[in-house]
Design a protein around this motif. Structure first.
Motif, PDB file in Angstrom:
ATOM      1  N   SER A  47       0.824  -1.204   0.000  1.00  0.00           N
ATOM      2  CA  SER A  47       0.000   0.000   0.000  1.00  0.00           C
ATOM      3  C   SER A  47       0.861   1.258   0.000  1.00  0.00           C
ATOM      4  CB  SER A  47      -0.964   0.000   1.196  1.00  0.00           C
ATOM      5  OG  SER A  47      -0.271  -0.096   2.417  1.00  0.00           O
ATOM      6  N   ASP A  48       1.941   1.272   0.794  1.00  0.00           N
ATOM      7  CA  ASP A  48       2.873   2.402   0.735  1.00  0.00           C
ATOM      8  C   ASP A  48       3.405   2.573  -0.682  1.00  0.00           C
ATOM      9  OD1 ASP A  48       2.659   2.960   3.443  1.00  0.00           O
ATOM     10  OD2 ASP A  48       4.546   1.980   3.992  1.00  0.00           O
ATOM     11  N   GLY A  49       3.723   1.443  -1.321  1.00  0.00           N
ATOM     12  CA  GLY A  49       4.276   1.507  -2.661  1.00  0.00           C
ATOM     13  C   GLY A  49       3.323   2.100  -3.680  1.00  0.00           C
ATOM     14  N   ILE A  50       2.034   1.750  -3.578  1.00  0.00           N
ATOM     15  CA  ILE A  50       1.039   2.293  -4.508  1.00  0.00           C
ATOM     16  C   ILE A  50       0.869   3.786  -4.311  1.00  0.00           C
ATOM     17  CG2 ILE A  50      -1.415   2.291  -5.111  1.00  0.00           C
ATOM     18  CD1 ILE A  50       0.094  -0.064  -6.276  1.00  0.00           C
ATOM     19  N   TYR A  51       0.757   4.218  -3.059  1.00  0.00           N
ATOM     20  CA  TYR A  51       0.648   5.662  -2.793  1.00  0.00           C
ATOM     21  C   TYR A  51       1.870   6.405  -3.330  1.00  0.00           C
ATOM     22  CZ  TYR A  51      -3.390   5.265   0.374  1.00  0.00           C
ATOM     23  OH  TYR A  51      -4.633   5.051   0.901  1.00  0.00           O
ATOM     24  N   ALA A  52       3.042   5.856  -3.046  1.00  0.00           N
ATOM     25  CA  ALA A  52       4.279   6.529  -3.464  1.00  0.00           C
ATOM     26  C   ALA A  52       4.431   6.545  -4.976  1.00  0.00           C
ATOM     27  CB  ALA A  52       5.478   5.842  -2.814  1.00  0.00           C
ATOM     28  N   ALA A  53       4.009   5.461  -5.656  1.00  0.00           N
ATOM     29  CA  ALA A  53       4.134   5.410  -7.113  1.00  0.00           C
ATOM     30  C   ALA A  53       3.337   6.537  -7.768  1.00  0.00           C
ATOM     31  CB  ALA A  53       3.673   4.051  -7.633  1.00  0.00           C
ATOM     32  N   TYR A  54       2.156   6.813  -7.237  1.00  0.00           N
ATOM     33  CA  TYR A  54       1.340   7.894  -7.786  1.00  0.00           C
ATOM     34  C   TYR A  54       2.104   9.225  -7.708  1.00  0.00           C
ATOM     35  CZ  TYR A  54      -2.266  11.484  -8.100  1.00  0.00           C
ATOM     36  OH  TYR A  54      -2.978  12.592  -8.450  1.00  0.00           O
ATOM     37  N   HIS A  55       2.658   9.519  -6.541  1.00  0.00           N
ATOM     38  CA  HIS A  55       3.360  10.793  -6.372  1.00  0.00           C
ATOM     39  C   HIS A  55       4.671  10.821  -7.149  1.00  0.00           C
ATOM     40  CE1 HIS A  55       0.407  12.286  -3.601  1.00  0.00           C
ATOM     41  NE2 HIS A  55       0.507  11.198  -2.869  1.00  0.00           N
ATOM     42  N   LEU A  56       5.308   9.666  -7.303  1.00  0.00           N
ATOM     43  CA  LEU A  56       6.505   9.595  -8.128  1.00  0.00           C
ATOM     44  C   LEU A  56       6.187   9.980  -9.566  1.00  0.00           C
ATOM     45  CD1 LEU A  56       9.519   8.445  -8.635  1.00  0.00           C
ATOM     46  CD2 LEU A  56       8.282   6.444  -9.461  1.00  0.00           C
ATOM     47  N   LEU A  57       5.107   9.424 -10.114  1.00  0.00           N
ATOM     48  CA  LEU A  57       4.735   9.740 -11.496  1.00  0.00           C
ATOM     49  C   LEU A  57       4.401  11.217 -11.657  1.00  0.00           C
ATOM     50  CD1 LEU A  57       2.594   6.646 -12.546  1.00  0.00           C
ATOM     51  CD2 LEU A  57       4.997   7.089 -12.982  1.00  0.00           C
ATOM     52  N   ALA A  85       5.977   2.088 -14.838  1.00  0.00           N
ATOM     53  CA  ALA A  85       5.067   3.175 -15.201  1.00  0.00           C
ATOM     54  C   ALA A  85       5.842   4.436 -15.569  1.00  0.00           C
ATOM     55  CB  ALA A  85       4.109   3.457 -14.044  1.00  0.00           C
ATOM     56  N   ALA A  86       6.896   4.733 -14.822  1.00  0.00           N
ATOM     57  CA  ALA A  86       7.697   5.923 -15.123  1.00  0.00           C
ATOM     58  C   ALA A  86       8.333   5.816 -16.507  1.00  0.00           C
ATOM     59  CB  ALA A  86       8.762   6.122 -14.053  1.00  0.00           C
ATOM     60  N   ARG A  87       8.709   4.610 -16.887  1.00  0.00           N
ATOM     61  CA  ARG A  87       9.331   4.440 -18.198  1.00  0.00           C
ATOM     62  C   ARG A  87       8.356   4.699 -19.348  1.00  0.00           C
ATOM     63  NH1 ARG A  87      12.887  -0.907 -16.451  1.00  0.00           N
ATOM     64  NH2 ARG A  87      14.721   0.257 -15.744  1.00  0.00           N
ATOM     65  N   GLU A  88       7.065   4.645 -19.073  1.00  0.00           N
ATOM     66  CA  GLU A  88       6.084   4.934 -20.122  1.00  0.00           C
ATOM     67  C   GLU A  88       5.909   6.433 -20.370  1.00  0.00           C
ATOM     68  OE1 GLU A  88       2.348   3.115 -19.332  1.00  0.00           O
ATOM     69  OE2 GLU A  88       3.047   1.083 -19.787  1.00  0.00           O
ATOM     70  N   ILE A  89       6.259   7.275 -19.415  1.00  0.00           N
ATOM     71  CA  ILE A  89       5.931   8.700 -19.543  1.00  0.00           C
ATOM     72  C   ILE A  89       7.144   9.578 -19.825  1.00  0.00           C
ATOM     73  CG2 ILE A  89       3.842   8.443 -18.143  1.00  0.00           C
ATOM     74  CD1 ILE A  89       5.327   9.781 -15.823  1.00  0.00           C
ATOM     75  N   THR A  90       8.272   8.951 -20.129  1.00  0.00           N
ATOM     76  CA  THR A  90       9.456   9.708 -20.539  1.00  0.00           C
ATOM     77  C   THR A  90      10.263   8.865 -21.514  1.00  0.00           C
ATOM     78  OG1 THR A  90      11.514  10.776 -19.809  1.00  0.00           O
ATOM     79  CG2 THR A  90      10.748   8.881 -18.520  1.00  0.00           C
ATOM     80  N   ALA A  91      10.968   9.530 -22.403  1.00  0.00           N
ATOM     81  CA  ALA A  91      11.897   8.828 -23.286  1.00  0.00           C
ATOM     82  C   ALA A  91      13.286   8.745 -22.675  1.00  0.00           C
ATOM     83  CB  ALA A  91      11.968   9.545 -24.637  1.00  0.00           C
ATOM     84  N   SER A  92      13.517   9.488 -21.606  1.00  0.00           N
ATOM     85  CA  SER A  92      14.813   9.413 -20.932  1.00  0.00           C
ATOM     86  C   SER A  92      14.933   8.082 -20.195  1.00  0.00           C
ATOM     87  CB  SER A  92      14.951  10.570 -19.934  1.00  0.00           C
ATOM     88  OG  SER A  92      14.936  11.818 -20.597  1.00  0.00           O
TER      89      SER A  92
END
Length: 234
Positions: A47-57, A85-92
């Motif tokens: 659950s911590d991971g899901i919350y944090a993933a949202y804010h990371l994105l 998920a982060a790899r989907e929203i940047t080409a870097s």
């Protein structure tokens, strides 16, 4: 050019601690450090991971929309929170410290041990090992029993991790130790000396990989698996 290092949790202290442990890296590119202020203070469980993933994105999107977007990203949580998920929203390139450390360990050892914090993190890291195709090279994932936010410079905490690592390295006959939390990064040199084998800190390794990827002009493939998110009409 810039490497953005993002701590997916909200701990400014941990971000500064990781930054200090990486201060002697010889890099070709500038580093900028961030944490996710609205995330949990530490990431311990799903659950911590899901919350944090949202804010990371959200942080990655914010940086992507800035005047000078980073040329590479490092996710400074060993769970590799939000990595795909982060790899989907940047080409870097986006490098997770868990994936980076475990791959690096496979380059210099035949059988590495991962030492994490709480037992609840073991299953998450075992799943990641399967995802990365590295389970066969890993002797096991062990928990020290220490919460993430107790991984400071305290000698007692260090001794607990050292003793747990020594016991499991012997039991599993592993020949390298991977530190399974960015909050352990300041202990890498001491543990390497005390344990007498390679100790890998994913924070330093991931930043070094990111720096190299920029020099090699490598970017995240947008052909299939990490293609840009589909446009929504609603």
């Amino acid at each position: 050019m810039t490497i953005a290092i993002i701590n997916p949790n909200a701990s400014h202290f941990m971000t500064k601690q990781m930054q200090a442990s990486c201060s002697n890296l010889a890099l070709q590119n500038e580093t900028l450090w961030f944490e996710c202020e609205k995330s949990p203070a530490s990431i311990e469980g799903h659950s911590d991971g899901i919350y944090a993933a949202y804010h990371l994105l959200e942080k990655v999107r914010q940086l992507e929309n800035s005047a000078t977007p980073p040329k590479a990203y490092v996710i400074a949580c060993f769970d590799d929170t939000g990595l795909d998920a982060a790899r989907e929203i940047t080409a870097s390139p986006v490098i997770g410290i868990g994936e980076a450390a475990m791959h690096a360990a496979s380059f210099i050892s035949q059988n590495f041990l991962v030492m994490t914090t709480l037992q609840r993190s073991v299953g998450i890291l075992e799943r990641n090992l399967d995802h990365y195709g590295l389970r066969v090279r890993c002797a096991g994932v062990a928990a020290s029993g220490l919460p993430v936010l107790s991984l400071d410079a305290d000698e007692k905490s260090y001794d607990i991790v050292k003793q747990a690592a020594h016991k499991m390295l012997q039991a599993k006959k592993a020949d390298a130790l991977v530190l399974g939390c960015g909050g352990m990064s300041h202990w890498v040199d001491a543990l390497q000396q005390d344990l007498g084998l390679p100790v890998l800190d994913g924070v330093r390794i991931a930043i070094s990989f990111a720096d190299s990827f920029i020099g090699l002009k490598l970017s995240t493939s947008k052909v299939l698996g990490y293609a840009w998110p589909e446009a929504k009409t609603s």
